[in-house]
Design an enzyme around this catalytic site. Structure first.
Site, PDB file in Angstrom:
ATOM      1  N   CYS A 130     -10.965  20.893  18.056  1.00 22.05           N
ATOM      2  CA  CYS A 130     -11.261  21.141  19.530  1.00 22.05           C
ATOM      3  C   CYS A 130     -10.689  19.742  20.475  1.00 22.05           C
ATOM      4  O   CYS A 130     -11.419  18.874  20.794  1.00 22.05           O
ATOM      5  CB  CYS A 130     -12.739  21.355  19.871  1.00 22.05           C
ATOM      6  SG  CYS A 130     -12.892  22.157  21.500  1.00 22.05           S
ATOM      7  N   GLU A 131      -9.636  19.656  20.353  1.00 29.24           N
ATOM      8  CA  GLU A 131      -8.827  18.407  20.759  1.00 29.24           C
ATOM      9  C   GLU A 131      -7.420  18.761  20.960  1.00 29.24           C
ATOM     10  O   GLU A 131      -6.720  19.014  20.164  1.00 29.24           O
ATOM     11  CB  GLU A 131      -9.108  17.448  19.760  1.00 29.24           C
ATOM     12  CG  GLU A 131      -8.523  16.069  19.941  1.00 29.24           C
ATOM     13  CD  GLU A 131      -9.463  15.017  20.722  1.00 29.24           C
ATOM     14  OE1 GLU A 131     -10.652  15.225  20.722  1.00 29.24           O
ATOM     15  OE2 GLU A 131      -9.084  14.245  21.631  1.00 29.24           O
TER      16      GLU A 131
ATOM     17  N   GLY B 207       0.943  -1.118   0.019  1.00 29.64           N
ATOM     18  CA  GLY B 207       0.183  -0.094   0.032  1.00 29.64           C
ATOM     19  C   GLY B 207       0.959   1.212   0.115  1.00 29.64           C
ATOM     20  O   GLY B 207       1.007   1.895  -1.125  1.00 29.64           O
TER      21      GLY B 207
HETATM   22  C1  LIG Z   1      -2.364  -2.682   5.372  1.00 30.42           C
HETATM   23  C2  LIG Z   1      -2.190  -4.071   4.418  1.00 30.42           C
HETATM   24  C3  LIG Z   1      -1.231  -4.147   3.450  1.00 30.42           C
HETATM   25  C4  LIG Z   1      -0.382  -2.984   3.022  1.00 30.42           C
HETATM   26  O1  LIG Z   1       0.681  -2.353   3.883  1.00 30.42           O
HETATM   27  P1  LIG Z   1       1.592  -1.158   3.619  1.00 30.42           P
HETATM   28  O2  LIG Z   1       2.165  -1.125   4.964  1.00 30.42           O
HETATM   29  O3  LIG Z   1       0.800  -0.187   3.198  1.00 30.42           O
HETATM   30  O4  LIG Z   1       2.318  -1.724   2.415  1.00 30.42           O
HETATM   31  C5  LIG Z   1      -1.016  -5.139   2.791  1.00 30.42           C
HETATM   32  N1  LIG Z   1      -1.814  -6.150   3.189  1.00 30.42           N
HETATM   33  C6  LIG Z   1      -2.773  -6.289   4.094  1.00 30.42           C
HETATM   34  C7  LIG Z   1      -3.439  -7.584   4.407  1.00 30.42           C
HETATM   35  C8  LIG Z   1      -2.956  -5.140   4.860  1.00 30.42           C
HETATM   36  O5  LIG Z   1      -3.777  -5.365   5.714  1.00 30.42           O
END
Ligand SMILES: *Cc1c(COP(=O)(O)O)cnc(C)c1O
Length: 415
Positions: free
Chosen positions: A338-339, A266
């Protein structure tokens, strides 16, 4: 260095951002498609790149991934619908659902769309198998140890809720319901230490041998880090691939079948492609501390408050004055919520820090770098603040890929 935007290689340069500032209401997100393409290229050795969309789930970003032959991971029904609306196909492995549980609605849609499931609990297998025999499944295995950039992102070991502890217990369930086991998956938090990675690869080999079923895929999960600070080194993809490739070959030899190696990043694909643009609205002293308050809050960018994450911050002056990089002041950056936790310069555990930044004026713009991952996708409506715009720069065009939500839209849910 406070004032640094890469002006030569990236579309996230001062000229473009100044143009956007004139055009759009602050705060807003900007992404550079080129940076995403370049990151994809770095992973081409893997047989399958599956984008973990929770990092940045805008459908236009998903379309971009699809056009580059990536597949996608979904962790909720909403993410499945996003993937479908971006053109990923049902009745295929283009979308995989990864979770540790099903809610009823998600389970019924997964069966309807025939989407493979990467199961993180035995209960998922039972619930799926009892109404959808033959369904394609993966096992998400907890390797019994973890790693992560923060306690909140550690995804293995006894303190993690993720994955199946003893995958051999899955085998009788798979048999009973005639489920089709196609892959094994391990996702171990975010961050890479190569010694640790060797242990993970070894745990994958051990699990594959223990389960001893002819699978088609193994997935290395996500968790590839990016350099948030200038002194951090980018990950060595060659080394990362080599370790997983070795594991794949060992499993393939043992099972006497070809195995495809999948990776599921990700952050790595999108973090560096995005910035958050915000405006300075108030400056005040609290005792000896200098506070600069901006129009973006942790409802927009959650990571500093949630994890104590560091994001590089640079300043674009609102007038024609030159920023003097040597005339700096220790500054705390806060938002409008507000935190008291609404502070962008803090460490894990909530300790407020200062950042060495140029002396600012009301109306200046602050740019939060490397916020393309877990930025917009983690935003909330806290304090009844609408979700903000997302803008994509692609082929020298600027495209609004999400408009700003209206307050009326928020209120309409309650009518
Ligand atoms: C969050 C997640 C990812 C991606 O993680 P990154 O650190 O953003 O690369 C991949 N696989 C699963 C199952 C996840 O929950």
């Amino acid at each position: 260095m406070p004032q640094l935007i890469n002006t030569t290689t990236s579309n996230l340069n001062i000229k473009n951002i100044k143009y956007l500032i004139k055009k759009y209401q602050s705060p807003f997100w900007v992404y550079d498609a080129n940076i995403i393409y370049n990151k994809i290229q770095l992973l081409k050795q893997f047989d399958i790149i599956r984008f973990a969309q929770k990092a940045c789930s805008n459908t236009h970003i998903l379309q971009l991934m699809r056009k580059n032959n990536l597949k996608v991971d979904a962790v909720s029904l909403g993410e499945i619908q996003r993937a479908l609306s971006a053109g990923f196909k049902k009745n295929s492995d283009e979308i995989i659902f990864t979770a540790d549980l099903f809610d009823k609605e998600t389970l019924s849609k997964i069966i309807k769309y025939n989407i493979p499931v990467n199961a993180g609990s035995l209960d998922m297998l039972k619930q799926l198998g009892s109404i959808s025999p033959g369904h394609h499944i993966w096992l998400r295995i907890n390797p019994k140890f973890g790693y992560g950039h923060s306690k909140k992102t550690n995804t293995g070991g006894e303190n993690s809720k993720h994955g199946i502890w003893d995958p051999s217990l899955a085998i009788p369930i798979i048999k009973k319901y005639n489920l089709k086991l196609i892959g094994l998956h391990m996702h171990i938090g975010s961050g890479v230490n190569y010694e640790h990675l060797k242990k993970v690869c070894h745990a994958m080999i051990k699990s594959a041998i223990q389960i001893n079923k002819k699978i088609i895929f193994i997935s290395a999960g996500g968790g590839l880090p990016i350099p948030y600070k200038f002194n951090e080194k980018p990950i060595n993809i060659k080394k990362y691939f080599a370790l997983w490739d070795q594991a794949r070959n060992k499993i393939s030899q043992f099972l006497k079948t070809p195995i495809q190696l999948e990776i599921e990043p990700g952050r790595f694909l999108v973090a560096e492609s995005g910035v958050l643009v915000s405006q300075v609205r108030a400056i005040k002293k609290m005792g000896n501390k200098n506070f600069v308050l901006i129009d973006a809050g942790f409802n927009d960018l959650m990571r500093p408050t949630m994890y104590g994450s560091y994001h590089h911050i640079s300043v674009i002056p609102s007038n024609n004055r030159k920023i003097n990089e040597y005339k700096t002041i220790e500054t705390v950056i806060g938002g409008p919520l507000c935190e008291s936790g609404d502070i962008f310069t803090q460490k894990e555990g909530g300790n407020i820090e200062t950042r060495t930044l140029p002396i600012m004026q009301i109306g200046d713009y602050l740019i939060f770098h490397d916020t393309g991952a877990y930025g917009a996708s983690m935003s909330s409506n806290y304090n009844t603040r609408p979700l903000i715009q997302e803008i994509l720069i692609e082929n020298n065009t600027f495209k609004t890929i999400r408009r700003r939500q209206t307050i009326e839209e928020l209120l309409s849910l309650e009518q």
